[in-house]
Design a protein around this motif. Structure first.
Motif, mmCIF file in Angstrom:
data_model
loop_
_atom_site.group_PDB
_atom_site.id
_atom_site.type_symbol
_atom_site.label_atom_id
_atom_site.label_comp_id
_atom_site.label_asym_id
_atom_site.label_seq_id
_atom_site.Cartn_x
_atom_site.Cartn_y
_atom_site.Cartn_z
ATOM 1 N N LYS A 121 -27.675 39.110 22.816
ATOM 2 C CA LYS A 121 -28.593 39.555 23.891
ATOM 3 C C LYS A 121 -28.513 38.556 25.050
ATOM 4 N N GLY A 122 -28.247 37.282 24.684
ATOM 5 C CA GLY A 122 -28.172 36.239 25.701
ATOM 6 C C GLY A 122 -28.018 34.880 25.048
ATOM 7 N N PHE A 123 -27.646 33.910 25.851
ATOM 8 C CA PHE A 123 -27.609 32.531 25.368
ATOM 9 C C PHE A 123 -27.900 31.639 26.562
ATOM 10 N N ALA A 124 -28.154 30.376 26.294
ATOM 11 C CA ALA A 124 -28.453 29.458 27.408
ATOM 12 C C ALA A 124 -27.881 28.079 27.116
ATOM 13 N N VAL A 125 -27.408 27.440 28.167
ATOM 14 C CA VAL A 125 -27.021 26.031 28.109
ATOM 15 C C VAL A 125 -27.949 25.307 29.081
ATOM 16 N N ASN A 126 -28.649 24.310 28.567
ATOM 17 C CA ASN A 126 -29.617 23.562 29.380
ATOM 18 C C ASN A 126 -29.165 22.114 29.494
ATOM 19 N N VAL A 127 -29.173 21.586 30.712
ATOM 20 C CA VAL A 127 -28.861 20.155 30.886
ATOM 21 C C VAL A 127 -29.905 19.545 31.813
ATOM 22 N N GLY A 128 -30.205 18.276 31.569
ATOM 23 C CA GLY A 128 -31.197 17.611 32.427
ATOM 24 C C GLY A 128 -31.607 16.260 31.880
ATOM 25 N N LYS A 129 -32.886 15.951 32.093
ATOM 26 C CA LYS A 129 -33.421 14.661 31.659
ATOM 27 C C LYS A 129 -33.987 14.782 30.250
ATOM 28 N N ASP A 130 -34.744 15.880 30.028
ATOM 29 C CA ASP A 130 -35.323 16.161 28.706
ATOM 30 C C ASP A 130 -35.688 17.643 28.694
ATOM 31 N N HIS A 131 -36.365 18.105 27.616
ATOM 32 C CA HIS A 131 -36.549 19.558 27.478
ATOM 33 C C HIS A 131 -37.468 20.140 28.542
ATOM 34 N N SER A 132 -38.240 19.296 29.214
ATOM 35 C CA SER A 132 -39.147 19.826 30.254
ATOM 36 C C SER A 132 -38.632 19.589 31.659
ATOM 37 N N ASN A 133 -37.515 18.880 31.759
ATOM 38 C CA ASN A 133 -36.953 18.587 33.096
ATOM 39 C C ASN A 133 -35.467 18.914 33.052
ATOM 40 N N LEU A 134 -35.214 20.180 33.405
ATOM 41 C CA LEU A 134 -33.844 20.679 33.338
ATOM 42 C C LEU A 134 -33.281 20.812 34.738
ATOM 43 N N VAL A 135 -32.146 20.188 34.952
ATOM 44 C CA VAL A 135 -31.498 20.329 36.267
ATOM 45 C C VAL A 135 -30.745 21.672 36.299
ATOM 46 N N LEU A 136 -30.400 22.176 35.121
ATOM 47 C CA LEU A 136 -29.805 23.520 35.059
ATOM 48 C C LEU A 136 -30.087 24.185 33.721
ATOM 49 N N HIS A 137 -30.665 25.362 33.827
ATOM 50 C CA HIS A 137 -30.792 26.298 32.703
ATOM 51 C C HIS A 137 -29.808 27.399 33.062
ATOM 52 N N PHE A 138 -28.686 27.454 32.319
ATOM 53 C CA PHE A 138 -27.609 28.416 32.594
ATOM 54 C C PHE A 138 -27.713 29.502 31.540
ATOM 55 N N ASN A 139 -28.080 30.724 31.960
ATOM 56 C CA ASN A 139 -28.530 31.726 30.991
ATOM 57 C C ASN A 139 -27.849 33.088 31.206
ATOM 58 N N PRO A 140 -26.639 33.255 30.629
ATOM 59 C CA PRO A 140 -26.026 34.588 30.671
ATOM 60 C C PRO A 140 -26.841 35.560 29.826
ATOM 61 N N ARG A 141 -27.165 36.747 30.428
ATOM 62 C CA ARG A 141 -27.962 37.756 29.748
ATOM 63 C C ARG A 141 -27.135 39.032 29.614
ATOM 64 N N PHE A 142 -26.898 39.427 28.348
ATOM 65 C CA PHE A 142 -26.200 40.694 28.114
ATOM 66 C C PHE A 142 -27.196 41.834 28.217
ATOM 67 N N ASP A 143 -28.349 41.610 27.609
ATOM 68 C CA ASP A 143 -29.446 42.591 27.696
ATOM 69 C C ASP A 143 -30.717 41.884 27.258
ATOM 70 N N SER A 144 -31.368 41.223 28.197
ATOM 71 C CA SER A 144 -32.623 40.530 27.839
ATOM 72 C C SER A 144 -33.479 40.373 29.082
ATOM 73 N N HIS A 145 -34.775 40.368 28.867
ATOM 74 C CA HIS A 145 -35.750 40.247 29.968
ATOM 75 C C HIS A 145 -35.486 41.293 31.042
ATOM 76 N N GLY A 146 -34.932 42.450 30.614
ATOM 77 C CA GLY A 146 -34.697 43.520 31.592
ATOM 78 C C GLY A 146 -33.418 43.339 32.381
ATOM 79 N N ASP A 147 -32.657 42.293 32.077
ATOM 80 C CA ASP A 147 -31.396 42.070 32.798
ATOM 81 C C ASP A 147 -30.210 42.477 31.934
ATOM 82 N N VAL A 148 -29.232 43.147 32.515
ATOM 83 C CA VAL A 148 -28.003 43.523 31.802
ATOM 84 C C VAL A 148 -26.814 42.903 32.529
#
Ligand SMILES: C=CCO[C@@H]1O[C@H](CO)[C@@H](O[C@@H]2O[C@H](CO)[C@H](O)[C@H](OCc3cn(-c4n[nH]c(N)n4)nn3)[C@H]2O)[C@H](O)[C@H]1NC(C)=O
Length: 136
Positions: free
Chosen positions: A30-57
Motif C-alpha cells: 500500500k505504501g512505504f516510507a524512508v525517514n531521515v533526520g535528527k530523531d523520530h520527531s525531527n525529520l528532514v525528509l519523510h519520503f513516502n511512495p503511496r501505491f494506494d493509501s490515504h486516498g493517494d494512488v
C-alpha cells in the motif's frame, strides 16, 4: 506512526555523503516510507511512495517533521515504483536541499527545511523488505 521496520540512530552522516536503501517492495504494498533526520520527531525528509493509501494512488509524498509536527507536503506523480519489485533509493543532502535518486535516473529534490548539517536518524517503515543499507 505506521508499523516501523528498521530504525538506525546515532549516525553521523555528513553533507555530500549518500544513504542507500536497497530492498523489495511487497507484492500487495500500500505504501512505504524512508525517514531521515535528527530523531523520530525531527525529520528532514519523510519520503513516502503511496501505491494506494490515504486516498493517494501511485504518488510520492514528501514532507518534513519538526518537533513532531508535519510540514507542508510536496507530491510527485512521476512514480518509478512497482509492487513486488526490487528498488534502490539513494538520499544525499546539503544544508539547502536533499536529493533522492531513484530508478531510471529519476531525481526528487526536497528543501532541507530543518537546515540539518548532519543526519543522525534513519527509519524505514511500511511494505518494504530491506535487503541492504549503505552509507557512503
Ligand atoms: C485531505 C485530508 C487532510 O490531508 C491529509 O492529511 C493526512 C494526515 O496528516 C496525510 O497523511 C499523513 O501524511 C504524512 C506526511 O505528510 C505521513 O505520510 C503520514 O503517514 C503515517 C505516519 C508516519 N508518521 C511518522 N513517521 N515518523 C513519525 N514520528 N511519525 N506518522 N504518521 C500520513 O498519515 C495525507 O497525506 C493528507 N492528504 C492530502 C491530500 O493532503
Amino acid at each position: 506512526a505506521g508499523c516501523t521496520g528498521l530504525v538506525a540512530t546515532h549516525l553521523n552522516i555528513q553533507a555530500g555523503e549518500c544513504i542507500k536503501v536497497k530492498g523489495k517492495i511487497l507484492p500487495e504494498a500500500k505504501g512505504f516510507a524512508v525517514n531521515v533526520g535528527k530523531d523520530h520527531s525531527n525529520l528532514v525528509l519523510h519520503f513516502n511512495p503511496r501505491f494506494d493509501s490515504h486516498g493517494d494512488v501511485n504518488i510520492i509524498v514528501c514532507n518534513s517533521m519538526e518537533d513532531g509536527m508535519w510540514g507542508t507536503e510536496e507530491r510527485e506523480t512521476d512514480f518509478p515504483f512497482q509492487q513486488g519489485d526490487k528498488t534502490e533509493i539513494c538520499i544525499s543532502f546539503d544544508t539547502a536541499e536533499l536529493t533522492v535518486k531513484l530508478a531510471g535516473d529519476k531525481e526528487i529534490i526536497f528543501p532541507n527545511r530543518l537546515g540539518l548539517e548532519n543526519i543522525e536518524y534513519l527509519s524505514v517503515e511500511g511494505d518494504f523488505a530491506i535487503k541492504a543499507i549503505k552509507f557512503s
